[in-house]
Design a protein around this motif. Sequence first.
Motif, PDB file in Angstrom:
ATOM      1  N   ASP A  26      64.886  87.810   8.109  1.00 24.03           N
ATOM      2  CA  ASP A  26      66.249  88.249   7.801  1.00 24.03           C
ATOM      3  C   ASP A  26      66.981  87.177   6.994  1.00 24.03           C
ATOM      4  O   ASP A  26      67.684  87.485   6.025  1.00 24.03           O
ATOM      5  N   GLU A  27      66.812  85.915   7.396  1.00 20.55           N
ATOM      6  CA  GLU A  27      67.449  84.815   6.670  1.00 20.55           C
ATOM      7  C   GLU A  27      66.913  84.713   5.243  1.00 20.55           C
ATOM      8  O   GLU A  27      67.680  84.547   4.295  1.00 20.55           O
ATOM      9  N   VAL A  28      65.603  84.813   5.081  1.00 20.09           N
ATOM     10  CA  VAL A  28      65.003  84.720   3.749  1.00 20.09           C
ATOM     11  C   VAL A  28      65.457  85.897   2.889  1.00 20.09           C
ATOM     12  O   VAL A  28      65.827  85.724   1.728  1.00 20.09           O
ATOM     13  N   GLU A  29      65.455  87.092   3.470  1.00 20.21           N
ATOM     14  CA  GLU A  29      65.863  88.264   2.699  1.00 20.21           C
ATOM     15  C   GLU A  29      67.307  88.125   2.228  1.00 20.21           C
ATOM     16  O   GLU A  29      67.629  88.462   1.093  1.00 20.21           O
ATOM     17  N   THR A  30      68.174  87.591   3.069  1.00 24.09           N
ATOM     18  CA  THR A  30      69.563  87.354   2.666  1.00 24.09           C
ATOM     19  C   THR A  30      69.611  86.369   1.502  1.00 24.09           C
ATOM     20  O   THR A  30      70.342  86.577   0.535  1.00 24.09           O
ATOM     21  N   ASP A  31      68.797  85.320   1.571  1.00 23.26           N
ATOM     22  CA  ASP A  31      68.760  84.316   0.507  1.00 23.26           C
ATOM     23  C   ASP A  31      68.243  84.872  -0.817  1.00 23.26           C
ATOM     24  O   ASP A  31      68.702  84.464  -1.881  1.00 23.26           O
ATOM     25  N   VAL A  32      67.282  85.779  -0.765  1.00 22.26           N
ATOM     26  CA  VAL A  32      66.650  86.243  -2.008  1.00 22.26           C
ATOM     27  C   VAL A  32      67.320  87.473  -2.612  1.00 22.26           C
ATOM     28  O   VAL A  32      66.939  87.908  -3.691  1.00 22.26           O
ATOM     29  N   ARG A  33      68.325  88.007  -1.968  1.00 23.98           N
ATOM     30  CA  ARG A  33      69.007  89.208  -2.486  1.00 23.98           C
ATOM     31  C   ARG A  33      69.627  88.997  -3.870  1.00 23.98           C
ATOM     32  O   ARG A  33      69.627  89.899  -4.692  1.00 23.98           O
ATOM     33  N   ASP A  34      70.168  87.812  -4.128  1.00 24.46           N
ATOM     34  CA  ASP A  34      70.869  87.565  -5.392  1.00 24.46           C
ATOM     35  C   ASP A  34      69.958  87.008  -6.486  1.00 24.46           C
ATOM     36  O   ASP A  34      70.427  86.638  -7.551  1.00 24.46           O
ATOM     37  N   ARG A  35      68.712  86.976  -6.239  1.00 30.95           N
ATOM     38  CA  ARG A  35      67.732  86.421  -7.165  1.00 30.95           C
ATOM     39  C   ARG A  35      67.417  87.418  -8.283  1.00 30.95           C
ATOM     40  O   ARG A  35      67.534  88.613  -8.109  1.00 30.95           O
ATOM     41  N   LYS A  36      67.011  86.927  -9.431  1.00 32.56           N
ATOM     42  CA  LYS A  36      66.591  87.781 -10.545  1.00 32.56           C
ATOM     43  C   LYS A  36      65.138  88.201 -10.310  1.00 32.56           C
ATOM     44  O   LYS A  36      64.283  87.368 -10.020  1.00 32.56           O
ATOM     45  N   TYR A  37      64.867  89.480 -10.426  1.00 29.69           N
ATOM     46  CA  TYR A  37      63.522  90.018 -10.203  1.00 29.69           C
ATOM     47  C   TYR A  37      62.971  90.569 -11.490  1.00 29.69           C
ATOM     48  O   TYR A  37      63.730  90.993 -12.345  1.00 29.69           O
ATOM     49  N   PRO A  38      61.650  90.571 -11.639  1.00 35.09           N
ATOM     50  CA  PRO A  38      60.617  90.183 -10.665  1.00 35.09           C
ATOM     51  C   PRO A  38      60.544  88.668 -10.499  1.00 35.09           C
ATOM     52  O   PRO A  38      60.975  87.910 -11.352  1.00 35.09           O
ATOM     53  N   VAL A  39      59.976  88.264  -9.360  1.00 38.77           N
ATOM     54  CA  VAL A  39      59.795  86.854  -9.044  1.00 38.77           C
ATOM     55  C   VAL A  39      58.373  86.661  -8.500  1.00 38.77           C
ATOM     56  O   VAL A  39      57.839  87.525  -7.825  1.00 38.77           O
ATOM     57  N   ARG A  40      57.782  85.532  -8.839  1.00 39.21           N
ATOM     58  CA  ARG A  40      56.426  85.215  -8.379  1.00 39.21           C
ATOM     59  C   ARG A  40      56.484  84.388  -7.098  1.00 39.21           C
ATOM     60  O   ARG A  40      57.426  83.636  -6.870  1.00 39.21           O
ATOM     61  N   SER A  41      55.458  84.524  -6.299  1.00 44.28           N
ATOM     62  CA  SER A  41      55.389  83.773  -5.043  1.00 44.28           C
ATOM     63  C   SER A  41      55.390  82.262  -5.296  1.00 44.28           C
ATOM     64  O   SER A  41      55.916  81.503  -4.487  1.00 44.28           O
ATOM     65  N   GLU A  42      54.849  81.813  -6.450  1.00 43.54           N
ATOM     66  CA  GLU A  42      54.844  80.386  -6.762  1.00 43.54           C
ATOM     67  C   GLU A  42      56.271  79.848  -6.909  1.00 43.54           C
ATOM     68  O   GLU A  42      56.569  78.730  -6.488  1.00 43.54           O
ATOM     69  N   GLU A  43      57.153  80.646  -7.518  1.00 43.79           N
ATOM     70  CA  GLU A  43      58.546  80.231  -7.661  1.00 43.79           C
ATOM     71  C   GLU A  43      59.208  80.095  -6.289  1.00 43.79           C
ATOM     72  O   GLU A  43      59.941  79.139  -6.030  1.00 43.79           O
ATOM     73  N   LEU A  44      58.944  81.043  -5.422  1.00 40.08           N
ATOM     74  CA  LEU A  44      59.517  81.013  -4.079  1.00 40.08           C
ATOM     75  C   LEU A  44      58.934  79.862  -3.264  1.00 40.08           C
ATOM     76  O   LEU A  44      59.643  79.235  -2.476  1.00 40.08           O
ATOM     77  N   ALA A  45      57.654  79.576  -3.461  1.00 42.47           N
ATOM     78  CA  ALA A  45      57.015  78.464  -2.751  1.00 42.47           C
ATOM     79  C   ALA A  45      57.704  77.147  -3.097  1.00 42.47           C
ATOM     80  O   ALA A  45      57.965  76.317  -2.218  1.00 42.47           O
ATOM     81  N   THR A  46      58.032  76.973  -4.369  1.00 45.68           N
ATOM     82  CA  THR A  46      58.722  75.755  -4.797  1.00 45.68           C
ATOM     83  C   THR A  46      60.118  75.683  -4.196  1.00 45.68           C
ATOM     84  O   THR A  46      60.537  74.649  -3.681  1.00 45.68           O
ATOM     85  N   GLU A  47      60.831  76.791  -4.239  1.00 48.62           N
ATOM     86  CA  GLU A  47      62.201  76.817  -3.723  1.00 48.62           C
ATOM     87  C   GLU A  47      62.268  76.586  -2.221  1.00 48.62           C
ATOM     88  O   GLU A  47      63.180  75.944  -1.713  1.00 48.62           O
ATOM     89  N   TYR A  48      61.315  77.123  -1.474  1.00 57.44           N
ATOM     90  CA  TYR A  48      61.340  77.046  -0.010  1.00 57.44           C
ATOM     91  C   TYR A  48      60.417  75.959   0.554  1.00 57.44           C
ATOM     92  O   TYR A  48      60.148  75.945   1.748  1.00 57.44           O
TER      93      TYR A  48
END
Length: 115
Positions: A26-48
Amino acid sequence: MPIDDRAEDPRDRQHERAEHVENILDEVETDVRDRKYPVRSEELATEYADQPLDLPNETESMGSVFDRLDDEYDTPEEVRESLYDELSGEAGGPNEYNDERDLAALDEAEESDTA
């Protein structure tokens, strides 16, 4: 006769773990709602990379979970579902995660419960 706390029902532990994972997602989904899509898992791995994820019997970063995935996501819901699959593993029974569940209906039910 004393009660042994370690003798709790394994289904209770599974339920607690599932609830904990749901809270993290739920916390991650709230954080990623305002992100520009599509997004790759590598980008998220770096951010998190520095956000810890405490699961029973292990601690890892959310970034390491994304690092194991090699996907592209079009919506925050896809991010959440992919993480849930990775964190919860294979479904163990009817009370656990279901790939075919209707997330919108679940969200609506949760909103009506809190109203």
